[in-house]
Design an enzyme around this catalytic site. Structure first.
Site, short mmCIF file in Angstrom:
data_model
loop_
_atom_site.label_atom_id
_atom_site.label_comp_id
_atom_site.label_asym_id
_atom_site.label_seq_id
_atom_site.Cartn_x
_atom_site.Cartn_y
_atom_site.Cartn_z
N ARG A 210 0.84 -1.21 0.00
CA ARG A 210 0.00 0.00 0.00
C ARG A 210 0.87 1.25 0.00
O ARG A 210 0.57 2.24 -0.67
CB ARG A 210 -0.90 0.01 1.23
CG ARG A 210 -1.96 -1.06 1.19
CD ARG A 210 -3.03 -0.77 2.22
NE ARG A 210 -3.93 -1.90 2.33
CZ ARG A 210 -3.95 -2.75 3.35
NH1 ARG A 210 -3.17 -2.56 4.39
NH2 ARG A 210 -4.77 -3.76 3.36
N PHE A 226 -11.58 -4.35 -6.40
CA PHE A 226 -11.59 -5.14 -5.15
C PHE A 226 -11.03 -4.33 -3.98
O PHE A 226 -10.09 -4.75 -3.31
CB PHE A 226 -10.77 -6.44 -5.32
CG PHE A 226 -11.08 -7.21 -6.56
CD1 PHE A 226 -12.12 -8.13 -6.58
CD2 PHE A 226 -10.34 -7.02 -7.72
CE1 PHE A 226 -12.40 -8.87 -7.72
CE2 PHE A 226 -10.62 -7.75 -8.87
CZ PHE A 226 -11.64 -8.68 -8.87
N ASP A 248 -16.01 -2.44 -5.27
CA ASP A 248 -16.13 -3.67 -4.48
C ASP A 248 -17.57 -4.17 -4.57
O ASP A 248 -18.49 -3.37 -4.78
CB ASP A 248 -15.74 -3.44 -3.02
CG ASP A 248 -15.31 -4.73 -2.33
OD1 ASP A 248 -14.09 -4.97 -2.21
OD2 ASP A 248 -16.19 -5.51 -1.92
N SER A 249 -17.74 -5.47 -4.38
CA SER A 249 -19.10 -6.02 -4.44
C SER A 249 -19.81 -5.91 -3.09
O SER A 249 -21.00 -6.19 -3.01
CB SER A 249 -19.04 -7.49 -4.88
OG SER A 249 -18.16 -8.20 -4.04
N ASP A 298 -6.60 -6.48 -6.60
CA ASP A 298 -6.27 -7.30 -5.44
C ASP A 298 -7.48 -8.18 -5.10
O ASP A 298 -8.15 -7.97 -4.10
CB ASP A 298 -5.91 -6.38 -4.25
CG ASP A 298 -5.49 -7.17 -3.03
OD1 ASP A 298 -5.09 -8.34 -3.17
OD2 ASP A 298 -5.57 -6.61 -1.91
N CYS A 338 -3.57 -13.89 -4.16
CA CYS A 338 -3.30 -14.43 -2.82
C CYS A 338 -3.70 -15.90 -2.77
O CYS A 338 -3.97 -16.45 -1.71
CB CYS A 338 -4.02 -13.62 -1.75
SG CYS A 338 -5.80 -13.59 -1.94
N1 SAH Z 1 -7.27 -4.51 -1.52
C1 SAH Z 1 -7.99 -4.72 -0.28
C2 SAH Z 1 -8.33 -6.16 -0.02
C3 SAH Z 1 -9.18 -6.82 -1.07
S1 SAH Z 1 -10.00 -8.27 -0.52
C4 SAH Z 1 -7.18 -4.13 0.87
O1 SAH Z 1 -6.05 -3.70 0.66
O2 SAH Z 1 -7.68 -4.09 1.98
C5 SAH Z 1 -11.05 -8.68 -1.83
C6 SAH Z 1 -12.30 -7.86 -1.95
O3 SAH Z 1 -12.93 -8.22 -3.17
C7 SAH Z 1 -13.35 -8.05 -0.89
O4 SAH Z 1 -13.64 -6.83 -0.29
C8 SAH Z 1 -14.61 -8.58 -1.64
O5 SAH Z 1 -15.81 -7.99 -1.16
C9 SAH Z 1 -14.33 -8.12 -3.03
N2 SAH Z 1 -14.90 -8.91 -4.15
C10 SAH Z 1 -14.95 -10.25 -4.30
N3 SAH Z 1 -15.41 -10.57 -5.52
C11 SAH Z 1 -15.65 -9.41 -6.18
C12 SAH Z 1 -16.11 -9.08 -7.48
N4 SAH Z 1 -16.39 -10.03 -8.38
N5 SAH Z 1 -16.22 -7.78 -7.81
C13 SAH Z 1 -15.93 -6.81 -6.92
N6 SAH Z 1 -15.46 -7.06 -5.69
C14 SAH Z 1 -15.33 -8.34 -5.31
#
Ligand code: SAH
Length: 394
Positions: A210, A226, A248-249, A298, A338
């Site tokens: 980050r 995400f 985000d979803s 991510d 991950c």
């Molecule tokens: N980058 C973030 C962590 C991401 S975790 C950080 O630094 O804190 C992954 C995220 O993806 C979750 O919040 C989940 O809600 C979201 N997610 C999962 N599938 C998704 C999709 N198809 N479209 C959008 N978001 C999604």
């Protein structure tokens, strides 16, 4: 002490100090150990190999505490905890980052135990029969060694099922002042939901990445796919991004992301938070002819194990392909996986395939990894799961 004897020739991995004993390697078990109890692990020829915790229901039948013939007791765990703390504090300045992983299971010689520190609160995850057997003693030791008084338990990871353990969430010692808990990471503030946030509340493993994004963000139009509670988004804004579009979803995650932008007095007018599916939105943006200077991807774990790797590979290829299409020439892709089932070499191949099919030329300029508070014991490569690439589109 109960003993577990291995089949002939099955001691090799233990001699290389890999901590796991699979059920298929076990010849017989004497004295009926209880779930999580310590057993001596003996080779077929009768040599002592290790002391390990016994997991009667798991394919990983035992996990090594020590390769020495030493007592496994409170003082043993105290030494392991102190040694884990030593490596953390040589890497992390707690005044700049007050949320970090203190104990990372096998990597710190305590299989099954994860302890994350959020300010003055510890969040504990017990994942195996062995860590469960010692949980109360470990909780007491953690308070003694940190001088803190609160431990919240987040033992709600699916893997507990394999160990025959029920999920458990709630206070283990003391009382949480509030479920939404403020922390500082690299000098920025975040509200974290310790009760129902992902993992133990926050993706601590990304904290150095980050910061890297913050350094690269100045004057850029950024897409943060995400985005969860805004880890990268907040850093991008703090780094002087011209605009950040965060997807985000989860509406709940986005609400916290908005709060986190405000908490740092960052320009909210530069941020757009969008609830939706990244797979669909990237296609829509392509149809609309939109473009960005930097795209961060991510996603959640697509492949927890190697068996799901193929399906996961298609997922990674898809989002990276569309990201390359949406990048302006000279633009930056910061892309992660991950998935334990996809190693760094395979991930690089997937991203290369994505660029090829997108019809763009790109270069890797940096490899990214999980932060130093998630170390990987050299004899336990399974602890490495986060891999990332920074690519520049030509
Ligand atoms: N980058 C973030 C962590 C991401 S975790 C950080 O630094 O804190 C992954 C995220 O993806 C979750 O919040 C989940 O809600 C979201 N997610 C999962 N599938 C998704 C999709 N198809 N479209 C959008 N978001 C999604």
């Amino acid at each position: 002490m109960p003993a577990l004897t291995l089949k002939p020739g099955r001691e090799k991995s233990l001699l290389r100090r890999h901590p796991w004993i699979f059920s298929g390697a076990v010849q017989h078990v004497e004295n009926r150990p209880a779930s999580g109890q310590t057993v001596d692990v003996i080779s077929a020829s009768g040599d002592f190999l290790a002391r390990a915790s016994y997991s009667p229901t798991s394919q990983i039948r035992a996990r090594t505490w020590t390769f020495e013939e030493e007592p496994v007791d409170r003082e043993f765990f105290r030494r392991r905890i102190r040694s884990a703390f030593d490596t953390r504090y040589s890497w992390i300045d707690p005044h700049v980052t007050a949320a970090y992983r203190l104990i990372y299971a096998e990597s710190d010689g305590i299989p099954g135990l994860i302890v994350d520190r959020y300010g003055d609160v510890l969040v504990l995850q017990s994942l195996t029969a062995g860590s469960e057997f010692w949980k109360e003693a470990l909780a007491d030791l953690l308070l003694e060694e940190t001088g803190l008084s609160t431990i919240y338990e987040r033992s709600d990871a699916d893997v507990r099922e394999l160990e025959g353990l029920e999920p458990r969430v709630g206070p283990l010692r003391g009382v949480l002042p509030s479920f939404i808990f403020p922390i500082t990471e690299n000098g920025l503030k975040f509200n974290v939901n310790l009760q129902s946030g992902h993992k133990t509340g926050f993706y601590l493993d990304q904290h150095t990445n980050r910061l890297r994004v913050r350094e690269l963000s100045k004057d850029k139009d950024i897409l943060d796919g995400f985005c969860y509670t805004g880890g990268f988004t907040v850093n991008a804004l703090a780094g002087g991004a011209k605009s950040v579009l965060s997807i985000d979803s989860s509406a709940e995650a986005l609400a916290l992301a908005k709060e986190n932008i405000e908490l740092n007095n960052l320009p909210v007018e530069r941020a757009t938070l969008l609830e939706g599916d990244v797979f669909q939105l990237l296609r829509r943006f392509r149809d609309e002819g939109r473009s960005f200077d930097m795209i961060i991807l991510d996603p959640p774990k697509f492949a927890p194990t190697a068996a799901q790797a193929e399906r996961a590979a298609r997922g990674y290829k898809d989002i990276n392909l569309f990201a390359f299409k949406l990048l302006r020439p000279g633009g930056t892709l910061v892309t992660f996986s991950c998935s334990g089932g996809i190693d760094a070499g395979l991930f690089q191949k997937i991203v290369a395939g994505a660029a090829l099919d997108a019809g763009v030329e790109a270069q890797i300029v940096e490899h990214l990894f999980q932060a130093a508070d998630h170390p990987v014991a050299l004899q336990f490569p399974e602890a490495a799961y986060l891999k990332g690439l920074i690519c520049i589109r030509k």
